[in-house]
Design an enzyme around this catalytic site. Structure first.
Site, short mmCIF file in Angstrom:
data_model
loop_
_atom_site.label_atom_id
_atom_site.label_comp_id
_atom_site.label_asym_id
_atom_site.label_seq_id
_atom_site.Cartn_x
_atom_site.Cartn_y
_atom_site.Cartn_z
CD1 TRP A 1 -0.20 -1.80 2.81
CD2 TRP A 1 0.34 0.46 3.41
NE1 TRP A 1 0.41 -1.80 4.12
CE2 TRP A 1 1.04 -0.34 4.33
CE3 TRP A 1 0.97 1.69 3.36
CZ2 TRP A 1 1.59 -0.02 5.44
CZ3 TRP A 1 1.64 2.08 4.53
CH2 TRP A 1 2.34 1.12 5.47
CE LYS B 1 -3.39 -8.42 -4.21
NZ LYS B 1 -3.84 -7.64 -3.42
CG LEU C 1 11.08 -9.30 -0.02
CD1 LEU C 1 11.62 -10.65 0.28
CD2 LEU C 1 9.61 -9.33 -0.68
CB CYS D 1 11.02 -0.67 1.47
SG CYS D 1 11.43 0.51 0.03
#
Ligand code: NAD
Length: 491
Positions: free
Chosen positions: A151, A175, A251, A284
């Site tokens: 998000w 997505k 990640l 991140c």
């Protein structure tokens, strides 16, 4: 009742959704929009449309130059619509309007950059040692891409996937996160307006366990580009056992910011604040571990505490606001638990550690600084994805480097020093995909980005990213008119 309804964009059309869910405004914790919840059947339609567009029709026939022009047009449209996109992203995720406006301006640059690169990714002629043969290598699009983003910074995290994927000639099913999908669903209108043929780019939102699972295990998907957390990454790698899709993973991190005593301390303090409190720490690359040389620790912490307590916390739509809410209540509860545990096991609270006074609604959490005796505390080990800075003191450069690398992550890092040789030694020694020297949180489409260890696999940004969306085809041509010699000997 909610004010706005969004739709999925599949095969060039905005579909009436078969299922929906409500999206919350994180600054008020109230539902403000109805979002489509893509089902597995929706995913199948999107992937099949992407597969058709890849194999035949206008996109499959398009030259790389024409693809590039479409990408440049898309970049221009993003910039022309920056205010609306920024307003939506701020509303749906709580990220402050200053940041969403600035970020969307350079999202346009990413599309323009990959638009420019589309016809510069060349094949090769191989000078093989066989006089009667010629070999050329053709870079071909790898196939249908399933792109999944979290998000935070969805427009940006999509641009680093869509840009190289489309430049390479792939088609994409993207997505949006179920937490705050509005900006990407609105961006789909710009994809439509730019003139991409139906099925080339499909944008939907839904939940991980059904929609995300189907996307990443679908037999027609050849490439998965994922950004999110390590535990989801593991689930996705398991999903790709079904289709063996080539997968890249961007990640999380527990990025160290190392401040030496010889640094410009005021500048370093500003960078530390930018690293951990900008975007409410939901980045991140958040510089969530401050490693500070012991001789300047107390002085530096005074500066930091002062700066943290002066941060203007408020309505994310107000341009004067410097820190908004967290995106979800789930996120705030996780942070509260880790902070409580860390303070009970040896952490010393410098500031924060609470919800924000006078803001009973919304998912606000105060800028928090915790001094840790070592790196065993939960707040030092876990990626919190929030405005919580852990501080650890060191005495020597060797110790600083060992502490910096004492983490399973390796996404970003910062080093503050006026000693050039020391800066180079640290840059060489740190296990992370990015080392910022005397700066923090800078990005560019020209520069590769990605992690070491649990921070991921693969690189986004820069010229090489296109390569990850192509596969080489070797074409052998025999140039001799003589009959083929001995058929039982490999040539
Ligand atoms: P998340 O991993 O929970 O979710 C990310 C996406 O994965 C969402 O769209 C979600 O619906 C989807 N998903 C969940 N389960 C799935 C499944 N089984 N199969 C397929 N898809 C599934 O991450 P989050 O909490 O939304 O975002 C925060 C994380 O993202 C942090 O760890 C952060 O560091 C990371 N992040 C990394 C980068 C980077 O570039 N390295 C950038 C931003 C955020």
């Amino acid at each position: 009742m909610t004010a706005t309804t969004f739709r999925n964009f599949i095969d060039g059309r905005f579909d009436a959704p078969s299922a929906t869910f409500e999206s919350l405004d994180p600054s008020t914790a109230t539902a403000w929009a109805t979002m489509p919840a893509a089902t597995e059947a929706d995913v199948d339609r999107a992937v099949e449309a992407a597969d058709r567009a890849l194999r035949s029709g206008a996109w499959a026939a398009m030259t790389a130059t024409a693809r590039g022009k479409l990408l440049v047009r898309l970049g221009d449209l993003v910039v022309a619509n920056a205010d609306r996109l920024a307003e939506l992203e701020t509303r749906d995720t709580g990220k402050i309007i200053r940041e969403t406006r600035a970020q969307i301006a350079y999202v346009g640059d990413y599309y323009r950059y990959y638009g420019g690169l589309a016809d510069k990714h060349e094949g090769t002629f191989v000078p093989i040692d066989k006089a009667d043969m010629e070999v050329t290598i053709r870079p071909e699009p790898i196939g249908v891409v399933a792109a999944i983003v979290p998000w935070n910074s969805q427009l940006f995290l999509s641009a680093v996937k869509l840009g190289p994927a489309l430049a390479a000639g792939c088609t994409v099913v993207l997505k949006a996160s179920e937490d705050g999908p509005a900006p990407l669903l609105a961006f789909a209108e710009l994809v439509h307006e730019a003139g991409f043929p139906a099925g080339t780019v499909n944008i939907l939102t839904g939940f991980g366990h059904d929609c995300g699972h189907r996307m990443t295990s679908h037999p027609l998907v050849s490439r998965v580009a994922f950004t999110g957390g390590p535990s989801t990454a593991r689930a996705i790698v398991r999903n790709t056992v079904a289709n063996l899709a080539y997968t890249t993973l961007e990640l999380g991190g527990k990025s160290p910011v190392v401040v030496f005593a010889d640094a410009d301390l005021d500048s370093a303090a500003n960078a530390v604040v930018a690293g951990i409190f900008a975007a409410t720490g939901q980045s991140c690359v958040a510089g969530s571990r401050l490693l500070i040389e012991r001789s300047v620790k107390d002085e530096f912490l005074v500066r930091l505490k002062h700066k943290a307590e002066a941060i203007r916390i408020g309505d994310p739509q107000d341009p004067a606001t410097e820190m908004g809410p967290l995106a979800t209540s789930r996120q705030r509860e996780w942070i509260e638990n880790v902070v409580t545990q860390s303070l009970a096991t040896g952490g010393r609270l410098i500031t924060g550690g609470t919800r924000v006074e006078g803001k009973p609604d919304g998912f606000y959490y105060a800028p928090t600084i915790i001094e840790a005796p070592d790196q065993n505390l939960a707040c030092v080990r876990e990626e919190l994805f929030g405005p919580v800075l852990s501080v650890i003191a060191f005495d020597t450069e060797v110790e600083a480097l060992a502490l910096a690398n004492d983490t399973p992550f390796g996404l970003a890092s910062g080093v503050f020093t006026t000693n050039l040789a020391k800066a180079h030694r640290m840059a060489r020694g740190i296990h992370a995909g990015v080392v910022w020297i005397n700066t923090y949180r800078a990005v560019s489409p020209l520069v590769p980005f990605g992690g070491y260890g649990l921070s991921g696999l693969g690189r986004e940004g820069g010229m090489d990213a296109i390569r990850d969306y192509t596969r080489s085809k070797s074409v052998w041509i025999r140039t001799s008119d003589d009959p083929i010699p001995d058929p039982f000997v490999m040539r």
